[in-house]
Design an enzyme around this catalytic site. Structure first.
Site, PDB file in Angstrom:
ATOM      1  N   ASP A  54       0.767  -1.145   0.141  1.00 23.22           N
ATOM      2  CA  ASP A  54       0.138   0.149   0.129  1.00 23.22           C
ATOM      3  C   ASP A  54       0.845   1.351   0.039  1.00 23.22           C
ATOM      4  O   ASP A  54       1.693   1.364  -0.847  1.00 23.22           O
ATOM      5  CB  ASP A  54      -1.065   0.146   1.289  1.00 23.22           C
ATOM      6  CG  ASP A  54      -2.046   0.979   0.904  1.00 23.22           C
ATOM      7  OD1 ASP A  54      -3.271   0.582   0.423  1.00 23.22           O
ATOM      8  OD2 ASP A  54      -1.922   2.117   1.428  1.00 23.22           O
ATOM      9  N   HIS A  65      -4.449  -7.905   0.284  1.00 20.30           N
ATOM     10  CA  HIS A  65      -3.784  -6.544   0.313  1.00 20.30           C
ATOM     11  C   HIS A  65      -2.812  -6.647   1.703  1.00 20.30           C
ATOM     12  O   HIS A  65      -1.942  -5.969   1.717  1.00 20.30           O
ATOM     13  CB  HIS A  65      -4.887  -5.567   0.452  1.00 20.30           C
ATOM     14  CG  HIS A  65      -4.301  -4.213   0.376  1.00 20.30           C
ATOM     15  ND1 HIS A  65      -3.488  -3.771  -0.699  1.00 20.30           N
ATOM     16  CD2 HIS A  65      -4.381  -3.208   1.185  1.00 20.30           C
ATOM     17  CE1 HIS A  65      -3.043  -2.444  -0.415  1.00 20.30           C
ATOM     18  NE2 HIS A  65      -3.508  -2.128   0.488  1.00 20.30           N
ATOM     19  N   TYR A  83      -3.185  10.913   1.328  1.00 20.37           N
ATOM     20  CA  TYR A  83      -3.823  11.052  -0.041  1.00 20.37           C
ATOM     21  C   TYR A  83      -3.524  12.378  -0.747  1.00 20.37           C
ATOM     22  O   TYR A  83      -3.386  12.350  -1.816  1.00 20.37           O
ATOM     23  CB  TYR A  83      -5.241  10.370  -0.005  1.00 20.37           C
ATOM     24  CG  TYR A  83      -5.372   8.935   0.513  1.00 20.37           C
ATOM     25  CD1 TYR A  83      -5.277   7.790  -0.558  1.00 20.37           C
ATOM     26  CD2 TYR A  83      -4.800   8.418   1.645  1.00 20.37           C
ATOM     27  CE1 TYR A  83      -5.516   6.569  -0.459  1.00 20.37           C
ATOM     28  CE2 TYR A  83      -4.962   7.212   1.937  1.00 20.37           C
ATOM     29  CZ  TYR A  83      -5.283   6.059   0.848  1.00 20.37           C
ATOM     30  OH  TYR A  83      -5.284   4.862   0.998  1.00 20.37           O
TER      31      TYR A  83
END
Length: 378
Positions: A178, A355, A304
């Protein structure tokens, strides 16, 4: 030498009391209009998990379990950085920095730290030992929260280099998934004291051949990309554009924070439709707690805003690179896509897992990390 202070997780009682009060006073929405998760995490499951969080979950026991690891805080570039630093009992252990992402935390690594640091106690060889460093990303967990913009992937990668050299490591490896994959990739580009990287989420774009004449692997990867963009990427759009607006709900409501995170564990784990098929509810809540008790719903989302536009951009990693490709990963780029971005010297196609590789499949993760870094540790 720069100051490094010991750290121990010790959440005040009043935070836990306040959490239970907020859970009891939750104002619930009506149920979803469908019989699945397609509108989001279902009301019945969310209420059940919140009830367990309030009355069945024992944070003090979970806190004690996390505190079995040696933890520290040090200031780098004006920001306190929290990290696990678990040294191996084996003198020739290889230093390894492992980086989490969103919506993860250092909790993801609680099953792999001991096998990596003390392999002879976990079915491995002394020559497979690592000194393991697991930092909390800026704005996450017990690390400091940036008060000014500028803490993107490049700055974090440089900070991790400073951290490893501050700890006395002149040669080290890096691993991540990630956002941790983005940071690890940047560490690999920088070189410096890092000699090899390993990732469970290689960052790559489709090749011209894949778009013009896709094979079976290309078609599967392109289908995963299409699904992600249509159904699964709303969180990233919100966090990369208006993280502050989102943060008010996440920091004020524990159920909002729980739902925002656990839905992604449903979507991104290899769980056959239910997150508790991949992880226990205690493990899910351990991870949520690292966001709740630190009030980091907004500060974690800001990564982000800082870095999403630049995600995956940059030069090729020329350092030796190992990849563990798990079948339920969000991004399922085949090796042919990744060769342009990395000097891949090791690739493993995993039989199961998603993930959160170290969290979901610790044995597969540890084995692959051992095998790859054996090629660069000397």
């Amino acid at each position: 030498m720069a100051d490094i202070q010991r750290f121990r997780i010790d959440v005040p009682d009043h935070v836990l009391i306040d959490l239970r009060r907020r859970l009891a006073n939750t104002r619930w929405p009506e149920a979803e209009c469908v019989d699945d998760w397609s509108q989001g995490i279902p009301l019945a499951y969310t209420r059940d998990l919140a009830d367990y969080w309030a009355s069945g979950y024992d944070w003090r026991a979970r806190e004690a379990a996390l505190n079995r690891f040696d933890q520290f805080v040090t200031e780098i570039d004006g920001l306190p950085i929290h990290f696990v630093h678990q040294r191996s009992p084996h003198p020739n252990a290889f230093p390894l920095i492992i980086t989490h992402g969103w919506p993860g935390s250092i909790v993801e690594f609680h099953k792999v730290i001991e096998p990596l640091t003390d392999p002879t106690a976990h079915g491995g060889r002394a020559e497979d030992a690592f000194h393991v460093v697991c930092p909390s990303l800026p704005g996450y967990g017990f690390s400091g929260k940036p008060s000014r913009s500028g803490w993107g992937v490049e700055r974090i990668a440089a900070t991790w280099e400073t951290l490893m050299t501050r700890l006395g490591y002149e040669r080290y490896g890096a691993q991540g998934g990630d956002w941790g994959a983005a940071v690890t990739t940047q560490i690999g580009r920088n070189g410096d004291h890092c000699v090899g990287i390993h990732t469970n989420m290689p960052i790559a774009t489709p090749t011209e051949a894949a778009l013009a004449n896709p094979d079976e692997a290309d078609r599967a990867a392109l289908a995963a990309m299409k699904h992600y963009r249509r159904w699964d990427s709303g969180y990233a759009k919100q966090q990369s554009t208006r993280p502050q607006t989102l943060g008010y709900g996440l920091v004020d409501s524990p159920v909002a924070q729980l739902a925002w995170i656990v839905e992604k564990f449903w979507a991104w784990t290899d769980c056959a439709g239910h997150p508790e098929n991949a992880l226990t509810r205690d493990e899910l809540l351990d991870n949520v707690m690292l966001y709740w008790v630190t009030a980091s719903g907004a500060s974690s989302a800001r990564l982000y805003w800082e870095a999403m536009a630049a995600f995956g951009r940059g030069g090729r990693v020329e350092l030796p690179t190992g990849v563990a490709a798990f079948p339920k990963e969000v991004s399922r780029a085949p090796r042919s896509w990744c060769e342009a971005s990395y000097n891949i010297t090791h690739w493993t196609t995993m039989p199961r897992g998603g993930h959160f590789a170290a969290f979901e499949q610790p044995e597969l993760f540890v084995d692959d990390v051992r095998v790859f870094f054996a090629t660069v540790r000397h």
